[in-house]
Structures are given as structure tokens and as C-alpha cells.
Design an enzyme around this catalytic site. Structure first.
Site, PDB file in Angstrom:
ATOM      1  N   TYR A 149       0.846  -1.192   0.000  1.00 44.11           N
ATOM      2  CA  TYR A 149       0.000   0.000   0.000  1.00 44.11           C
ATOM      3  C   TYR A 149       0.879   1.239   0.000  1.00 44.11           C
ATOM      4  CZ  TYR A 149      -3.594   3.345   1.542  1.00 44.11           C
ATOM      5  OH  TYR A 149      -4.464   4.408   1.638  1.00 44.11           O
ATOM      6  N   ASP A 244       9.167   2.785   0.312  1.00 41.57           N
ATOM      7  CA  ASP A 244       8.082   3.442   1.027  1.00 41.57           C
ATOM      8  C   ASP A 244       8.232   3.048   2.494  1.00 41.57           C
ATOM      9  OD1 ASP A 244       5.818   4.351   2.218  1.00 41.57           O
ATOM     10  OD2 ASP A 244       4.411   3.447   0.791  1.00 41.57           O
ATOM     11  N   LYS A 272       3.709   8.661   9.394  1.00 34.52           N
ATOM     12  CA  LYS A 272       3.453   8.012  10.672  1.00 34.52           C
ATOM     13  C   LYS A 272       4.412   8.454  11.787  1.00 34.52           C
ATOM     14  CE  LYS A 272       0.597   4.623   8.482  1.00 34.52           C
ATOM     15  NZ  LYS A 272       0.611   3.815   7.291  1.00 34.52           N
TER      16      LYS A 272
HETATM   17  C1  PLP Z   1       0.017   4.312   5.957  1.00 32.59           C
HETATM   18  C2  PLP Z   1       0.826   4.132   4.742  1.00 32.59           C
HETATM   19  C3  PLP Z   1       0.735   5.025   3.655  1.00 32.59           C
HETATM   20  C4  PLP Z   1      -0.265   6.135   3.613  1.00 32.59           C
HETATM   21  O1  PLP Z   1      -0.059   7.069   4.621  1.00 32.59           O
HETATM   22  P1  PLP Z   1      -1.296   8.001   5.089  1.00 32.59           P
HETATM   23  O2  PLP Z   1      -0.664   8.920   6.094  1.00 32.59           O
HETATM   24  O3  PLP Z   1      -2.316   7.077   5.651  1.00 32.59           O
HETATM   25  O4  PLP Z   1      -1.771   8.716   3.883  1.00 32.59           O
HETATM   26  C5  PLP Z   1       1.593   4.846   2.594  1.00 32.59           C
HETATM   27  N1  PLP Z   1       2.491   3.843   2.577  1.00 32.59           N
HETATM   28  C6  PLP Z   1       2.601   2.967   3.590  1.00 32.59           C
HETATM   29  C7  PLP Z   1       3.642   1.898   3.532  1.00 32.59           C
HETATM   30  C8  PLP Z   1       1.764   3.076   4.693  1.00 32.59           C
HETATM   31  O5  PLP Z   1       1.855   2.171   5.678  1.00 32.59           O
END
Ligand code: PLP
Length: 433
Positions: A149, A244, A272
Site C-alpha cells: 500500500y 516506502d 506516521k
Molecule cells: C500508511 C501508509 C501510507 C499512507 O499514509 P497516510 O498517512 O495514511 O496517507 C503509505 N504507505 C505505507 C507503507 C503506509 O503504511
């Protein structure tokens, strides 16, 4: 707490109203508990490793606001720093010295990052990094992995993880085919598949983006050689490698998965943890690539609230707490003890289970292992996970409401919290076996 002792009447009333006001009653899909059954718990407050709901029930929390709460919720030092900053105003829309401070901390910590741009969410960071990949290489296509994701931008909503995987949704309507025709996908841990995509699309692929440890399809670790292989393949093909690290950054180790595994990407996205519970995202990498970003270069990307003093303060304080001696050893020990206990308890109840942990991140699947990619993850017993989730809630433990989301520990989780959690697992596994 016995099975029927959990009174959630206020949660139910509030969520009932929420459903009339907001789609599905939530501001983000997985929170709605659709895949585990039952109604979501409405939180009232959080502190340390705990969350309290509006009915006064206390839960040991393994979601941690989906990652940011690595020092524990509402850490007193973060809160007091925020209170001080708050007095000076919440948003400047002008340069602010706190941005330099957090930028320097990120650059010092994350091996691949020489320059950084702050945004407001992980989604924004991934959207921007994708544009940067295309701008820098002059190529339109991107390779992503099934079950990973990268936020909800159009080009990433192809075989995506997180809520898309949790709810078993097909790729989202509203995303133009012309957009996703540039998104190529491969199974995680499958270098051969990536090699084939490069061969089939010569000089057309801007880069490869991945979660270096997957937390949005449950918890999947890279097999030895996978990250190294991607590093070589991208280099050979004139493409960029992008980690990511929105979830793994400052969680898998202070320098993220790239530090832990010793594989250095060209670009990195974060979120995060670096916001310490406030909305922050960031992307960064080699200075030569970041020089493309406006106003230094032509690639446009902007944000009204980006780099605001409150978010910067929460990030700075959180990183200060994390870089103290012994932090990651403690997180590792806590999480390992938890995961080992979970596997043992499941085995004692005769349940099939496979799971692992790294640092403050863990996960398990209710199936025979190993799970190396999303296809294998889908073999897990999600109905049984739903029953486990409900049973654990009744015993005062809040797990991610999805079989396809990683779990998170924090510095605030004590030995006693882990003991209480493992006792609850033991009883819950026995109930659902
Ligand atoms: C949570 C997450 C996102 C998206 O971040 P948001 O702050 O929810 O938009 C993108 N990449 C990874 C790996 C994530 O865990």
C-alpha cells in the site's frame, strides 16, 4: 473481563449516528471493523500503551494510531513540547526553523536522504515521489508489488494492500485505466517477475516502489537477496529504487528498513512516526534528484499546512525520544516476547499459525506458513481471525481490525502488558480453536 462484560452501548450509539453523517461512519475504511465483524469501538482518550473507549473500557493497544505512537500514546514530553509550540500559533505558511531541525534529524538518520520535503500524509509523500520518479527519469511506468500500500493516489490503487486488501475490494472505480496502465505489478519477493517486467518494457520504467518490509498485507519480510536484487535491477535498467518507509521508517530501526538491511534506495517516503501523532509525511533522497522539486526545480508540489510548527514539534520530540540509547533493543525484545507467546499459545490450542516480528512491528496469519507474498497471505483463515479479534477485545486487547495489517508495539508496552496480552491470547485461541 469475561466475554459478556464488555459494555459498548455508548460506542454503538455514537457509531450509529456516525453512519448517517459519514460514509461507513468513519474517516478511513479499516476503522469500521467490516472485515472482523461487530461494531467499532469509539475511543475517548489514549495514554501510553492504552486506549479507553467512550464506555470506560480500557484496551492494551497494538495499533498505536496505525504506527505513529511508537513512544506510547500522548507521551508527556511530546505533549508538553506541543503545548509550548501551540502558544506561538498552529500554522505559519512561511518558513519556520523547526523545519530545519526535523529535516536535519531525518537526513542524519535515514541513509538515502540528503534532502527532504515535508507534506501532510503518507499518501501525499507517495504521490509526490511518484511524480518525482517520472520527472527525473522521463519515463511513465512504475513497478509496485501486490499487497503493498502506498496511499490512495490513482496510480497506486492496483492490487493494493491495507483497506483494499482488508475489504477484498477490486481495484477502485474512479481510477482511469489510462492512469493504471502505467502501473505494473509483481508478486512480493519475486525478483524474476521484476526482471521480466523490465525486459518487456525497455526504457519505460521510472522505478520500483515497495514496502521494504510489508505491513499492509499482514506482515511479510523480504527474503534474503530480494532488496539487494531490486537495487541491482533498477541500477542496470536506469530506474530508481524507492522504499516506502511510511510504516517502517524509525520503526524497523532508527534509520528505517534501509539501515537495518543495508540496502540504500534512491528515494524514500516517510510518515506516521515522523509526525509523532500529528499529520506529517515526507519524501527525500539523493540531492541530485530532490533538486527537481519546485522551487529548486520544475517538478511542482506544494502544501498549505506542510511543515507547520505543531507537526514539526511532535516529530522532533518523538525522534529525540527514539534516538536514546537502547530504544530499539527494548522494542525488539518486547515484540519478540509477544510474538513467541502468540505462536506458542496458538500451537497449544492446535491452531495453524505462522508469524514473525522485526523491531516494533509484528504479524501472524492463521494458516500454515511460510507467507512470502500476498497470494499466500490470502490463504489465512480470516473468519477465524474475526472471531479472535472480537474475543481479544472482550479481554481488553485492541488488535488491528484486519487479518491484513501489521501489529505495532511501543516503548510504553511493559512486561506486565505483554503478560496480560498473552494470557488473553491463550484464552481466545482456546475459544476459537
Ligand atoms: C500508511 C501508509 C501510507 C499512507 O499514509 P497516510 O498517512 O495514511 O496517507 C503509505 N504507505 C505505507 C507503507 C503506509 O503504511
Amino acid at each position: 473481563m469475561t466475554a459478556n462484560a464488555l459494555n459498548t452501548s455508548r460506542s454503538q450509539a455514537i457509531f450509529g449516528t456516525a453512519q448517517e453523517l459519514m460514509p461507513g461512519g468513519v474517516s478511513s475504511p479499516v476503522r469500521a471493523f467490516r472485515s472482523v465483524g461487530g461494531q467499532p469501538i469509539v475511543f475517548d482518550r489514549v495514554k501510553g500503551p492504552y486506549a479507553w473507549d467512550v464506555d470506560g473500557n480500557r484496551f492494551i493497544d497494538y495499533v498505536g494510531s496505525w504506527g505513529p505512537a511508537i513512544c506510547g500514546h500522548a507521551h508527556p514530553e511530546v505533549i508538553s513540547a506541543l503545548q509550548e509550540t501551540l502558544e506561538k500559533g498552529t500554522s505559519f505558511g512561511a518558513p519556520c526553523e523547526l523545519e530545519n531541525h526535523l529535516a536535519q534529524m531525518v537526513i542524519d538518520a535515514v541513509p538515502s536522504v540528503e534532502m527532504v520535503r515535508f507534506v501532510n500524509s503518507g499518501t501525499e509523500a507517495c504521490m509526490a515521489v511518484l511524480r518525482l520518479m517520472r520527472a527525473f527519469t522521463g519515463r511513465d511506468k512504475v513497478i509496485k508489488f501486490e499487497g503493498c500500500y502506498h496511499g490512495h493516489a490513482d496510480m497506486f490503487l492496483v492490487k493494493a494492500g491495507s483497506g483494499v486488501a482488508t475489504l477484498g475490494l477490486p481495484d477502485s472505480p474512479g481510477v482511469p485505466r489510462s492512469t493504471t496502465s502505467n502501473t505494473l505489478t509483481a508478486p512480493y519477493n519475486d525478483l524474476e517477475a521484476v526482471k521480466e517486467l523490465f525486459a518487456e518494457n525497455p526504457d519505460a520504467i521510472s522505478g520500483v516502489i515497495l514496502e521494504p518490509v510489508v505491513g499492509n498485507a499482514g506482515f511479510i519480510t523480504p527474503e534474503p537477496g530480494f532488496l539487494e536484487g531490486l537495487r541491482e535491477l533498477t541500477k542496470e535498467n536506469g530506474a530508481l529504487l524507492v522504499f516506502d518507509e511510511v510504516m517502517t521508517g524509525f520503526r524497523i530501526s532508527y534509520g528505517g528498513a534501509q539501515e537495518r538491511f543495508g540496502v540504500i534506495p534512491d528515494l524514500t517516503t516517510m510518515g506516521k512516526v515522523i509526525g509523532g501523532g500529528l499529520p506529517v509525511g515526507a519524501y527525500g533522497g539523493r540531492a541530485e534528484i530532490m533538486a527537481m522539486v519546485a522551487p529548486a526545480g520544475p517538478m511542482y508540489q506544494a502544501g498549505t499546512l506542510s511543515g507547520n510548527p505543531l507537526a514539526m514539534t511532535a516529530g522532533i520530540k518523538t525522534l529525540e525520544l527514539l534516538r536514546q540509547e537502547g530504544t530499539y533493543e527494548r522494542l525488539e525484545a518486547t515484540t519478540q516476547r509477544l510474538l513467541k507467546g502468540i505462536l506458542k499459545a496458538a500451537n497449544e490450542s492446535g491452531l495453524s499459525i505462522t508469524g514473525s516480528s522485526i523491531s516494533a512491528m509484528f504479524g501472524f496469519y492463521l494458516c500454515e506458513g511460510p507467507v512470502r507474498n500476498f497470494e499466500e497471505a490470502k490463504g489465512a483463515d480470516t473468519d477465524r481471525f474475526g472471531r479472535l479479534h472480537r474475543s481479544m477485545l472482550e479481554k481488553g486487547v485492541y488488535l488491528a481490525p484486519s487479518a491484513f495489517e501489521a501489529g505495532f508495539t511501543s516503548l510504553a508496552h511493559s512486561e506486565a502488558d505483554i503478560d496480560a496480552t498473552l494470557q488473553a491470547f491463550k484464552e481466545s485461541f482456546a475459544e476459537i480453536a
